[in-house]
Design an enzyme around this catalytic site. Structure first.
Site, PDB file in Angstrom:
ATOM      1  N   ASP A 193       0.520  -1.158   0.128  1.00 30.29           N
ATOM      2  CA  ASP A 193       0.167   0.016   0.072  1.00 30.29           C
ATOM      3  C   ASP A 193       0.880   1.275  -0.107  1.00 30.29           C
ATOM      4  O   ASP A 193       2.076   1.114  -0.560  1.00 30.29           O
ATOM      5  CB  ASP A 193      -1.056  -0.139   1.397  1.00 30.29           C
ATOM      6  CG  ASP A 193      -2.211   0.412   1.079  1.00 30.29           C
ATOM      7  OD1 ASP A 193      -2.400   1.786   0.824  1.00 30.29           O
ATOM      8  OD2 ASP A 193      -3.251  -0.208   0.769  1.00 30.29           O
ATOM      9  N   HIS A 253      -3.864   5.693   3.934  1.00 31.14           N
ATOM     10  CA  HIS A 253      -4.523   4.647   3.138  1.00 31.14           C
ATOM     11  C   HIS A 253      -3.827   3.251   3.867  1.00 31.14           C
ATOM     12  O   HIS A 253      -4.443   2.242   4.257  1.00 31.14           O
ATOM     13  CB  HIS A 253      -4.621   4.300   1.808  1.00 31.14           C
ATOM     14  CG  HIS A 253      -5.605   3.522   1.141  1.00 31.14           C
ATOM     15  ND1 HIS A 253      -5.101   2.083   0.930  1.00 31.14           N
ATOM     16  CD2 HIS A 253      -6.863   3.636   0.811  1.00 31.14           C
ATOM     17  CE1 HIS A 253      -6.242   1.404   0.450  1.00 31.14           C
ATOM     18  NE2 HIS A 253      -7.384   2.445   0.383  1.00 31.14           N
ATOM     19  N   SER A 444     -11.548  -1.037  -0.431  1.00 30.60           N
ATOM     20  CA  SER A 444     -10.105  -1.435   0.088  1.00 30.60           C
ATOM     21  C   SER A 444     -10.101  -1.650   1.564  1.00 30.60           C
ATOM     22  O   SER A 444      -9.321  -2.451   2.109  1.00 30.60           O
ATOM     23  CB  SER A 444      -9.489   0.200   0.367  1.00 30.60           C
ATOM     24  OG  SER A 444      -9.012   0.433  -1.185  1.00 30.60           O
TER      25      SER A 444
END
Length: 662
Positions: A193, A253, A444
């Protein structure tokens, strides 16, 4: 006394054989061969303080004796420890009365299993079981698991990890899964990520050293290309950069995904990680403008331990290769041969790759989620319908909560609460997402719930293959609901050029069903173990042998719920006396001769069963029962006594010969 190998020569071969056989049979350890210390588990049995619940037969001698002392037959309470102690020559004491015929009996100098064996052989006793210890099954003490402070986190808290109910239809029941396994720090889930804020207090102790695979220094935001620092510097982009019309703040994220997988749990801080005790390997592949396939594929191979080549002629070994890789990334393209090849290699190496299906509002599944070998995950609303933003299609394997706000304005009610950071560009203050502008919603955040569940599964059964994991997840998934949404919500259709908002999922659009972490773990939990132990000490006088299943065991937090004793052969020599469905049985021989095959089947609380068969001889002082078909009987007391006498006689003979030689 220890006999050396040099002394094991004729005429002492027989003595040596008997000596070593005796040691093996009785578990005796010689002083020179000390075994490693094993700390006692809290749930292990106390070997010298027995606690047994006993039910006495209604017509037992003890009950009649109690009535003779003035007890009222209808109301009298069993208090038989004194009489049993005299009969068995054991120090016993009465415990709590549990019914008209049932009481707790306590003993010293022996274990509960041993006392069960002694009591079950008494004619007055209907059954006897160990007074087992049970443990609480409570939610973790992380404050945001249930609900957070008003204004900081949505009132629903980590709703997605709790047991499903009429409101939280799609919740994955991680709480139930933790009853079977809280994960293992030997299992690693790699999160490919934006990197991770390494100093986040809910993640700091849960991370293995990772790597930064972003090769474009211009968009890496850390001033360098690939290096050994997997921390997240922020994926912010300036106006005009990466084609953005306006400046974009950092998403954090990777930190959010990592928290869902493995945030420190039951530490009185923040949130709980779905994978609880599993470890996270942060691998940075996304910068300000996303990430390239070449960086991502190289990182996939490195994360799995298939390569130590990190580019630029550098070799950097991964000391913690992952068996689970989470990819909460993708784009709306067809699957490329490059991803097909790397996924084949990873699956062949036993690595499960979990990929977010995409946030294309009901369009086709993104890549690499649409590739063979990827375990694609779509997103659900709290009521179990497909959340509007989620992609769908036949490539999806399973669905999990992706967060949804329901309300048009104000605080988001059902986001996926997780770890984050307050920085707009670079990291500043570690924090948690809320129901405000930073609400976490998307496929996600559905994917790492599946990755965490796979980590728990591997913690319970490390030998599972990616195919077995997929099969167990899909077979244990709960069915999608067909009602509960607002009027006008239709069934999901195969993806086309037209967007699909909220819809009722089908197995051809959203996978096999809704993720159920507890059911997935229960499905792969090993079956119980059946074992038989015997006591032939009373054989000479009573022609009976006591058989016990006390050493049988269920796996994980399951319990044994059923027993079935059966004679498979030799019925002309013996038969059962009393119950054949209890934890023990009594086998009575017609004469002290002949052999019978005894089978025990045990069943656990999940309905799984296992069988063991032993051959039991009616002749006194014979060898121990010989296990067959994977079974296990224990050494008989008569056989051990014979060995002791033989060894003692042979040792005296040897001493006499040595004296004559001298």
């Amino acid at each position: 006394m220890r006999i050396s190998k040099r002394q094991c020569t004729h005429p002492w071969v027989l003595a040596c054989v008997l000596w070593w056989a005796l040691a093996a049979a009785t578990g005796v350890a010689f002083a020179q061969e000390r075994a490693p210390h094993r700390p006692q588990r809290w749930d292990s049995e106390d070997p010298s303080n027995a606690r047994v619940i006993v039910k006495f037969r209604a017509d037992s001698v003890l009950r009649r004796a109690l009535a003779g002392r003035g007890g009222t037959p209808v109301m009298m309470e069993p208090q038989h420890a004194v009489a049993l102690a005299a009969r068995l020559q054991l120090p016993l004491a009465d415990g709590r009365v549990l019914g008209r015929h049932t009481q707790l009996v306590k003993g010293t100098g022996l274990s509960s299993a041993q006392l069960v064996q002694r009591l079950s052989n008494q004619p007055d006793v209907e059954w006897a079981v160990v007074d087992q210890r049970r443990y609480i099954r409570s939610a973790p003490n992380d404050p945001y698991f249930s609900a957070g402070p008003q204004g900081v986190t949505p009132a629903a808290g980590q709703w997605y990890l709790r047991a499903p109910d009429a409101t939280l239809v799609s919740a994955i029941n991680a709480l139930g899964a933790w009853d079977l396994s809280t994960g293992s720090d030997k299992v690693t889930v790699a999160v490919l990520d934006t990197g991770v804020v390494l100093e986040h207090p809910d993640l700091a102790g849960k991370l293995h050293p990772g790597y930064d695979f972003v090769s474009d220094a211009a968009t890496s935001n850390d001033g360098s290309a690939r290096d050994g620092d997997a921390s997240d510097p922020g994926d912010f982009a300036r106006q005009g950069e990466c084609g953005y019309a306006q400046a974009v703040s950092s998403s954090w994220h990777g930190t959010q995904v990592a928290g869902i997988v493995g945030a420190a749990t039951n530490n009185g801080l923040g949130i709980a990680g779905a994978g609880r005790d599993v470890m996270v390997l942060p691998v940075r592949v996304l910068g300000a403008c996303g990430g390239t396939d070449s960086d991502i594929i190289a990182a996939m191979r490195w994360a799995a331990g298939l390569s130590s080549d990190v580019g630029g002629g550098k070799i950097h070994a991964n000391d913690h290769p992952a068996k689970v890789i989470n990819l909460s990334l993708g784009s709306s393209t067809a699957c490329s041969p490059a991803y097909i090849e790397v996924l084949q290699a990873l699956n062949a190496a036993g690595v499960t790759v979990v990929v977010a299906a995409g946030n294309e509002a009901g369009l086709a599944t993104d890549s690499p989620a649409n590739c063979p070998g990827a375990l694609a995950v779509a997103a659900l609303r709290h009521i179990g319908t497909k959340v509007g933003f989620s992609s769908l299609g036949p490539e999806v394997a399973i669905s999990a909560p992706g967060g949804n706000c329901v309300n048009r304005t104000g605080t988001c009610l059902y986001p996926i609460l997780t770890t984050s950071n307050a920085g707009v560009t670079g990291p500043t203050t570690s924090t948690y997402t809320s129901g405000g502008n930073d609400a976490s919603v998307g496929t996600s955040f559905a994917a790492p719930q599946v990755s965490a569940t796979v980590g728990l599964m591997l913690s319970l059964n490390a030998g599972l293959s990616p195919a077995e994991i997929r099969s167990a997840l899909q077979a244990s998934a709960r069915a999608f609901p067909v009602s509960g949404a607002e009027a006008g919500v239709a069934q999901c259709q195969a993806p086309s050029a037209a967007a699909q908002d909220e819809c009722y999922c089908t197995s051809s659009t959203c996978g096999a069903g809704m993720l159920d972490a507890a059911a997935a773990l229960a499905r792969i939990n090993p079956a119980p173990t059946a074992r038989i132990s015997t006591d032939t000490s009373a054989l000479l006088s009573s022609k009976s042998i006591f058989l016990s299943a006390a050493t049988s065991a269920a796996s994980g937090t399951r319990t044994l719920t059923g027993y079935q004793w059966t004679l498979l052969g030799g019925q002309q020599y013996a038969s059962f006396s009393g119950s054949t469905t209890a934890a023990s049985a009594t086998l009575v021989f017609v004469a002290n001769t002949g052999s019978v095959d005894v089978q025990l089947r045990v069943t656990d609380s999940s309905g799984d069963s296992n069988v063991v068969t032993v051959t039991v001889s009616g002749a006194p002082a014979t060898a121990a029962p010989v296990p067959s078909s994977g079974g296990g009987g224990s050494t008989s007391a008569g056989w051990v006594a014979a060995l002791l006498l033989a060894c003692a006689w042979l040792w005296r003979q040897r001493r006499a010969v040595l004296r004559r030689v001298q």
